[in-house]
Design a protein around this motif. Structure first.
Motif, PDB file in Angstrom:
ATOM      1  N   GLY A  89      32.349  26.929 -50.782  1.00 12.05           N
ATOM      2  CA  GLY A  89      33.566  28.000 -50.939  1.00 12.05           C
ATOM      3  C   GLY A  89      34.906  27.428 -51.646  1.00 12.05           C
ATOM      4  N   ARG A  90      35.801  28.080 -51.169  1.00 13.21           N
ATOM      5  CA  ARG A  90      37.139  27.657 -51.519  1.00 13.21           C
ATOM      6  C   ARG A  90      37.637  26.628 -50.460  1.00 13.21           C
ATOM      7  NH1 ARG A  90      42.556  28.458 -51.574  1.00 13.21           N
ATOM      8  NH2 ARG A  90      42.548  30.461 -50.279  1.00 13.21           N
ATOM      9  N   GLY A 122      35.235  31.095 -39.757  1.00 18.84           N
ATOM     10  CA  GLY A 122      36.358  31.964 -40.351  1.00 18.84           C
ATOM     11  C   GLY A 122      37.764  31.410 -40.011  1.00 18.84           C
ATOM     12  N   ARG A 176      38.338  29.510 -47.917  1.00 17.76           N
ATOM     13  CA  ARG A 176      37.351  30.524 -47.560  1.00 17.76           C
ATOM     14  C   ARG A 176      36.038  29.755 -47.578  1.00 17.76           C
ATOM     15  NH1 ARG A 176      37.055  32.497 -52.424  1.00 17.76           N
ATOM     16  NH2 ARG A 176      35.178  31.477 -52.841  1.00 17.76           N
ATOM     17  N   ASP A 179      32.070  30.021 -47.844  1.00 15.37           N
ATOM     18  CA  ASP A 179      30.922  31.047 -48.238  1.00 15.37           C
ATOM     19  C   ASP A 179      29.678  30.586 -47.634  1.00 15.37           C
ATOM     20  OD1 ASP A 179      32.964  32.305 -49.834  1.00 15.37           O
ATOM     21  OD2 ASP A 179      32.383  31.060 -51.509  1.00 15.37           O
TER      22      ASP A 179
END
Length: 93
Positions: A13-14, A67, A72, A74
């Motif tokens: 993800g980021r 989360g 972020r 993924d």
């Protein structure tokens, strides 16, 4: 029985340039009893290796997927194994 295990997780993800490794280390230290490291990979993922009790490693994995991390996430892929030792605390690499 809460045996010692080795968790290796790849987080996609980021997750680079957002403090992800720092917060991973902070969370591992808060959980307590974990050694290992968090490392940026060339493909944009972060690799997390943690050794400690099964319960504490699962807590770290839950956080990685929660989360509540910076950036972020993924997805997280993990493998479980036998501790190899040799870590002095939890490092950012």
């Amino acid at each position: 029985m809460n045996e010692d295990v080795r968790l290796t997780a790849w987080v996609r993800g980021r997750v680079q340039g957002v403090g992800f490794r720092w917060f991973t280390r902070a969370n591992a230290l808060e959980i307590g009893g974990l050694t290992g490291f968090a490392l940026n990979l060339d493909d944009g993922r972060v690799q997390v290796v943690a050794e400690g009790t099964s319960e504490n490693c699962h807590r770290l994995l839950e956080w990685l997927r929660s989360g509540d991390t910076p950036g972020r996430v993924d997805g997280v892929t993990e493998i479980w194994g036998t501790p190899r030792g040799g870590y002095d605390g939890f490092a950012i690499r």
